[in-house]
Design an enzyme around this catalytic site. Structure first.
Site, PDB file in Angstrom:
ATOM      1  N   HIS A  58       0.793  -1.274   0.069  1.00 45.79           N
ATOM      2  CA  HIS A  58      -0.110   0.043  -0.004  1.00 45.79           C
ATOM      3  C   HIS A  58       0.780   1.298  -0.119  1.00 45.79           C
ATOM      4  O   HIS A  58       1.267   1.761   1.199  1.00 45.79           O
ATOM      5  CB  HIS A  58      -0.754   0.123   1.359  1.00 45.79           C
ATOM      6  CG  HIS A  58      -2.091   1.087   1.114  1.00 45.79           C
ATOM      7  ND1 HIS A  58      -3.075   0.779   1.790  1.00 45.79           N
ATOM      8  CD2 HIS A  58      -2.079   2.277   0.774  1.00 45.79           C
ATOM      9  CE1 HIS A  58      -4.005   1.999   1.655  1.00 45.79           C
ATOM     10  NE2 HIS A  58      -3.397   2.752   1.040  1.00 45.79           N
ATOM     11  N   HIS A  60       1.718   4.998  -1.957  1.00 48.24           N
ATOM     12  CA  HIS A  60       1.063   6.244  -2.873  1.00 48.24           C
ATOM     13  C   HIS A  60       2.198   6.958  -3.547  1.00 48.24           C
ATOM     14  O   HIS A  60       2.878   7.734  -2.835  1.00 48.24           O
ATOM     15  CB  HIS A  60       0.101   7.265  -2.338  1.00 48.24           C
ATOM     16  CG  HIS A  60      -1.102   6.663  -1.632  1.00 48.24           C
ATOM     17  ND1 HIS A  60      -2.078   6.434  -2.610  1.00 48.24           N
ATOM     18  CD2 HIS A  60      -1.241   5.991  -0.451  1.00 48.24           C
ATOM     19  CE1 HIS A  60      -3.357   5.889  -1.884  1.00 48.24           C
ATOM     20  NE2 HIS A  60      -2.718   5.457  -0.558  1.00 48.24           N
ATOM     21  N   ARG A  62       2.006   8.883  -6.389  1.00 51.73           N
ATOM     22  CA  ARG A  62       1.554   9.970  -6.947  1.00 51.73           C
ATOM     23  C   ARG A  62       1.726  10.371  -8.260  1.00 51.73           C
ATOM     24  O   ARG A  62       1.018  11.285  -9.141  1.00 51.73           O
ATOM     25  CB  ARG A  62       2.131  11.111  -5.980  1.00 51.73           C
ATOM     26  CG  ARG A  62       1.704  11.117  -4.451  1.00 51.73           C
ATOM     27  CD  ARG A  62       0.445  11.149  -4.190  1.00 51.73           C
ATOM     28  NE  ARG A  62       0.007  11.401  -2.884  1.00 51.73           N
ATOM     29  CZ  ARG A  62      -0.936  10.837  -2.262  1.00 51.73           C
ATOM     30  NH1 ARG A  62      -1.823  10.269  -2.864  1.00 51.73           N
ATOM     31  NH2 ARG A  62      -1.281  11.021  -0.926  1.00 51.73           N
ATOM     32  N   ASN A  92      -5.040   5.867  -7.061  1.00 47.78           N
ATOM     33  CA  ASN A  92      -5.549   7.257  -7.187  1.00 47.78           C
ATOM     34  C   ASN A  92      -4.568   8.292  -7.752  1.00 47.78           C
ATOM     35  O   ASN A  92      -3.988   9.339  -6.915  1.00 47.78           O
ATOM     36  CB  ASN A  92      -5.950   7.767  -5.792  1.00 47.78           C
ATOM     37  CG  ASN A  92      -5.125   7.578  -4.582  1.00 47.78           C
ATOM     38  OD1 ASN A  92      -3.788   7.028  -4.595  1.00 47.78           O
ATOM     39  ND2 ASN A  92      -5.398   8.060  -3.421  1.00 47.78           N
ATOM     40  N   HIS A 179     -11.074  -0.125   1.008  1.00 42.93           N
ATOM     41  CA  HIS A 179     -10.874   1.062   1.836  1.00 42.93           C
ATOM     42  C   HIS A 179     -12.037   0.939   2.505  1.00 42.93           C
ATOM     43  O   HIS A 179     -13.140   1.528   1.987  1.00 42.93           O
ATOM     44  CB  HIS A 179     -10.547   2.554   1.027  1.00 42.93           C
ATOM     45  CG  HIS A 179     -10.354   3.637   1.818  1.00 42.93           C
ATOM     46  ND1 HIS A 179      -9.477   4.356   2.005  1.00 42.93           N
ATOM     47  CD2 HIS A 179     -11.601   4.307   2.609  1.00 42.93           C
ATOM     48  CE1 HIS A 179      -9.588   5.338   2.619  1.00 42.93           C
ATOM     49  NE2 HIS A 179     -10.980   5.228   3.279  1.00 42.93           N
ATOM     50  N   ASN A 278      -6.448   9.084   6.987  1.00 40.72           N
ATOM     51  CA  ASN A 278      -7.601   8.446   6.732  1.00 40.72           C
ATOM     52  C   ASN A 278      -7.280   6.794   6.559  1.00 40.72           C
ATOM     53  O   ASN A 278      -6.288   6.614   5.609  1.00 40.72           O
ATOM     54  CB  ASN A 278      -8.223   8.839   5.513  1.00 40.72           C
ATOM     55  CG  ASN A 278      -9.458   7.877   5.233  1.00 40.72           C
ATOM     56  OD1 ASN A 278      -9.571   7.002   5.572  1.00 40.72           O
ATOM     57  ND2 ASN A 278     -10.129   8.510   4.060  1.00 40.72           N
ATOM     58  N   ASP A 305       0.703   2.618   3.914  1.00 43.70           N
ATOM     59  CA  ASP A 305       0.128   3.651   3.370  1.00 43.70           C
ATOM     60  C   ASP A 305       0.838   4.963   3.220  1.00 43.70           C
ATOM     61  O   ASP A 305       0.376   6.176   3.567  1.00 43.70           O
ATOM     62  CB  ASP A 305      -1.217   3.779   4.481  1.00 43.70           C
ATOM     63  CG  ASP A 305      -2.401   4.600   3.519  1.00 43.70           C
ATOM     64  OD1 ASP A 305      -2.336   4.939   2.466  1.00 43.70           O
ATOM     65  OD2 ASP A 305      -3.324   5.063   4.314  1.00 43.70           O
ATOM     66  N   HIS A 309       2.322  14.389   0.622  1.00 46.51           N
ATOM     67  CA  HIS A 309       1.570  15.568   0.256  1.00 46.51           C
ATOM     68  C   HIS A 309       2.770  16.751   0.211  1.00 46.51           C
ATOM     69  O   HIS A 309       3.775  16.918   1.073  1.00 46.51           O
ATOM     70  CB  HIS A 309       0.520  15.965   1.292  1.00 46.51           C
ATOM     71  CG  HIS A 309      -0.701  15.046   1.193  1.00 46.51           C
ATOM     72  ND1 HIS A 309      -1.502  14.943  -0.052  1.00 46.51           N
ATOM     73  CD2 HIS A 309      -1.045  13.914   2.010  1.00 46.51           C
ATOM     74  CE1 HIS A 309      -2.446  14.124   0.382  1.00 46.51           C
ATOM     75  NE2 HIS A 309      -2.137  13.477   1.567  1.00 46.51           N
TER      76      HIS A 309
END
Length: 430
Positions: A58, A60, A62, A92, A179, A278, A305, A309
């Site tokens: 898991h 990200h 980006r 995503n 999720h 989250n 996860d 950012h």
């Protein structure tokens, strides 16, 4: 790269007795006392634990679309520094990874970066919109050979759509990673619903919003005989439901993040959005149950996860800040503090929860294999006696939103090998 051989001297495989590990080209060729190979590069690993290369289910990354937060280059470099030899890149992105073309692009960028294997996760629904299924078959047959599908960041809340997704992936042995967040129960939610949210005046995120979806989807997976994986489990009730589903023999697996094993919702009192995530940080009682669930195998694996950012998305007022934390470079250290130093897991079990099981759930061949002659030379050398404060400014990730900033954690990854090639040596990228 072929033609490279190494002899790693005095490492402790899974914290067992010291042994010398010989790597020839891409393979472990010998493990034992005094083994070696003429002309091999030698690495002194006295005092270091050798583990199979870590696998993250898991992550990200980006890219494409949010390269201001992370790129596949920077994200996989962070992964290697954390001891990972494979990561699963969540869907995503922008555009969403809901077609063979986008998943192949991510896969090829991962191969070009070369720091670790990148396995794309395909979206469950087109555009993550939750209205119609993405083209699972095309993604599965693409060069990326997608086997895990998730709308992570959003819940597949429609029960009929979720059932169809579970049925669809049976055709090629895939898995749906959910999720678990009932959207109607979490509208406007900012943190865990409980005593702390009451004190702070922030909209609460009830445990039942997670647990209701997990219960529903376990029943659906059983009904259609398919494989379900639960992302980032965060509540004691979720652990109980997963334990019940597994007792029935249903094909349900689950992951927990490092931050949910260590941090609690009391930290939100600072109103520092670095703690906004989250699912949200939960109570100390939830943390204790998550640790127990990971220790007894109810929760199969640790997954980061990793959610980078840019500064402006996190250094703002709580209500408008983005959800998410970075985690690749600190994951093994957090697991040492939360699970190993507390006596809940030994290092062999850490290898199971952070390498073997996630590789199996993610359908990754060539990863997660034991340290043994004939296995691919994917391994990490780790110093459990080291200790230092976390400084996100030194991280390879493009983003700095680590909830562990300033916290002293044990351990340090000293070297990572991907199929016999050193991606990290002496704690630094090669």
């Amino acid at each position: 790269m072929t033609g490279t051989s190494w002899v790693i001297r005095g490492a402790r495989p899974l914290d067992a007795e010291p042994a010398d590990i010989t790597i020839t080209d891409e393979t472990i060729t010998a493990i034992g006392d005094g083994v070696g190979q003429k002309g091999a590069q030698e690495l002194d690993a006295a005092g270091l634990i050798a583990l199979p290369g870590l696998v993250d289910l898991h992550t990200h990354l980006r890219e494409p679309g949010r390269e201001d937060a992370e790129t596949i280059e920077t994200g996989t470099l962070a992964a290697a520094l954390g001891g990972f030899t494979a990561v699963h890149a969540m869907a995503n992105t922008d555009p969403v990874a809901d077609t063979a073309g986008v998943t192949e692009q991510i896969w090829r960028l991962g191969r070009a970066a070369g720091h670790c294997d990148v396995q794309p996760v395909g979206a469950v629904t087109v555009g993550l919109a939750g209205s119609r299924l993405a083209e699972f078959g095309a993604m599965a047959e693409s060069a990326a050979r997608v086997r895990v599908f998730s709308d992570d960041g959003r819940c597949v809340s429609d029960a009929v759509l979720m059932r169809r997704a579970l049925e669809y992936v049976k055709a090629f042995g895939g898995v749906i990673a959910q999720h678990a967040q009932e959207p109607r129960l979490t509208e406007g939610a900012q943190m865990n619903e409980g005593a702390a949210s009451g004190r702070l005046g922030l909209a609460g995120w009830p445990a039942v919003a997670e647990e209701a979806i997990i219960a529903r989807d376990c029943l659906l997976a059983a009904h259609v005989g398919s494989a379900l994986h639960i992302c980032h489990v965060s509540t004691a009730g979720s652990v109980e439901i997963i334990r019940w589903a597994k007792s029935k023999g249903w094909r349900v697996t689950a992951e927990v993040t490092p931050h949910h094993l260590l941090l609690t919702d009391d930290l939100v009192a600072s109103y520092d959005p670095v703690y906004k995530v989250n699912p949200p940080l939960r109570t100390a009682a939830d943390v204790a149950t998550l640790r127990e669930g990971l220790a007894d195998g109810t929760i199969d694996c640790v997954a980061t996860d990793h959610a980078p950012h840019p500064v402006e998305a996190k250094e703002t007022e709580w209500a408008v800040a983005a959800f998410g934390m970075t985690g690749l470079e600190t994951a093994l250290r957090v697991v040492q503090q939360a699970m190993v130093d507390t006596g809940l897991l030994g290092w062999a079990q850490v290898a199971d929860r952070m390498s073997a099981r996630p590789a199996a759930i993610g359908r990754l061949s060539g990863q997660g294999q034991p340290l043994a002659p004939g296995s691919p030379a994917n391994l990490v050398l780790y110093d459990p006696a080291a200790s230092s404060a976390v400084d996100p400014a030194t991280h390879a990730s493009r983003s700095r939103n680590s909830p562990f900033a300033g916290l002293t954690l044990p351990g340090q990854v000293m070297a990572t090998f991907l199929r016999g090639r050193a991606t990290v040596l002496d704690g630094k990228p090669t």
